[in-house]
Design an enzyme around this catalytic site. Structure first.
Site, mmCIF file in Angstrom:
data_model
loop_
_atom_site.group_PDB
_atom_site.id
_atom_site.type_symbol
_atom_site.label_atom_id
_atom_site.label_comp_id
_atom_site.label_asym_id
_atom_site.label_seq_id
_atom_site.Cartn_x
_atom_site.Cartn_y
_atom_site.Cartn_z
ATOM 1 C CB SER A 145 -0.917 -0.075 1.221
ATOM 2 O OG SER A 145 -1.772 1.006 1.296
ATOM 3 C CE LYS A 204 -0.829 2.134 -3.708
ATOM 4 N NZ LYS A 204 -0.190 0.828 -3.940
ATOM 5 C CE1 TYR A 239 -0.565 5.221 -5.336
ATOM 6 C CE2 TYR A 239 -0.355 6.817 -3.555
ATOM 7 C CZ TYR A 239 0.078 5.674 -4.192
ATOM 8 O OH TYR A 239 1.143 4.979 -3.688
#
Ligand SMILES: *[C@@H]1O[C@H](CO)[C@@H](O)[C@H](O)[C@H]1NC(C)=O
Length: 333
Positions: free
Chosen positions: A176, A194, A190
């Site tokens: 991650s 994650k 993004y």
């Protein structure tokens, strides 16, 4: 009365120092990788390639999965060079878009298990970062990141989990980012993918624990990889100013830490002081890796929240300053 306070304080500080020393310098026994099959997605460059080289040095059979065949072949050569026993160890590369179609992923993993052997360790490194404010993020880029970063990881885990469970052993690594622990300007797409990986890691860890399978969530800071160079081009000024400071770390150091943490069954894997502070602050309901870590998190949580608040205030100031400067430039045009 003051004496009791100072003694308590000294005991507290000593305890924290001892626990930190133990966490950073005492690993315990690492699980062996000799003759085990290790599969790495995103294994042709960056953190994935470094993890593959580490596994090859430990005597594992290594399969790397990525899209670009040229990069795969070049990485395969590097990995072959790192092998302990070049005759016995197998190194394979497969070109596959991991986040595209589950059927393809399942077929690939079944083939690999048949030709190279049961998969003992799955390291998910495939992923990409494209930054931008919400209004600047294209739907294509949003879908691209959800597919590659989140779905690709889910697909790979889904494809190996049954055979790992029946083997009653296995290690799953999910890569991650530190951006999975706090929302950051410019990381709406993004960062969300994650964050999703953290949820995935915690759920899977709970599901597979009775089957002698461990899950490790790697949370690297900015890392000096080809992907990071690309990400840097799309970064808004605010994002740069907020995340600057220590500068990018090397993919080798992230990969080594990730492998050591995975081979000792730790849940969080981070590098540096920043990573330690962030995971201690954001431990929440994450799985318990060790008493040392649990005690540290419990002792530090309250204080770290206050430290975190100072950072949040400084981020707000950065964003306001950027806005003011932009307005000034507009007026002077
Ligand atoms: C658990 O897995 C490890 C390898 O990761 C293996 O050495 C050990 O024998 C397994 N334990 C059980 C009880 O199956």
């Amino acid at each position: 009365m003051t004496q009791i306070w100072s003694i308590s304080l000294i005991v507290f500080v000593l305890l924290v120092v001892i626990l930190i020393l133990k966490k950073f310098f005492w690993y315990g026994r690492l699980k062996q990788l000799t003759n085990k099959h290790v599969v790495i997605t995103g294994g042709s460059s960056g953190i994935g390639k470094c993890a593959a080289i580490y596994a090859a040095r430990q005597g594992a059979h290594v399969t790397i999965i990525a899209r670009d065949l040229k990069k795969l072949e070049a990485a395969k050569n590097e990995i072959l060079h790192a092998c302990q026993n070049k005759e016995k160890q197998k190194v394979e590369c497969v070109s596959l878009d991991i986040g595209n179609n589950y059927g393809d992923v399942e077929k690939t993993f079944n083939n690999l298990e048949r030709t190279i052997g049961p998969i003992y360790m799955l390291i998910n490194c495939a992923g990409i970062a494209i930054c931008g404010k919400v209004e600047d993020t294209t739907i294509d880029n949003l879908k691209y990141m959800v597919n590659l970063n989140f779905m690709g990881t889910y697909y790979a885990i889904k494809a190996v989990i049954s055979s790992m469970k029946s083997a009653h052993e296995g290690i799953i690594v999910i890569t991650s980012s530190q951006a999975a622990l706090l929302g950051i300007f410019g990381y709406s797409a993004y960062g969300s993918t994650k964050f999703a990986l953290r949820g995935l890691a915690e759920s899977v860890a709970m599901e597979v624990a009775p089957y002698n399978i461990s899950v490790t969530l790697s949370l690297p800071p900015d890392t000096d990889t080809p992907g990071f160079a690309l990400e840097d081009q799309s970064k808004p000024l605010e994002t740069k100013l907020i995340s600057e400071g220590t500068g990018p770390v090397s993919p080798e150091s992230v990969a080594e830490q990730l492998m050591k943490d995975a081979l000792t069954g730790r849940f969080f894997s981070t590098v540096g002081l920043e990573g330690f502070i962030l995971t201690s602050l954001c431990a929440g309901m994450s799985p318990i890796s060790s008493i040392t870590e649990l005690l540290l998190q419990a002792l530090l949580a309250g204080m770290l929240r206050l430290v975190g608040a100072c950072y949040l205030i400084s981020f707000r100031r950065i964003i306001l300053n950027c806005m003011k400067n932009r307005d000034k430039n507009k007026k002077s045009e």
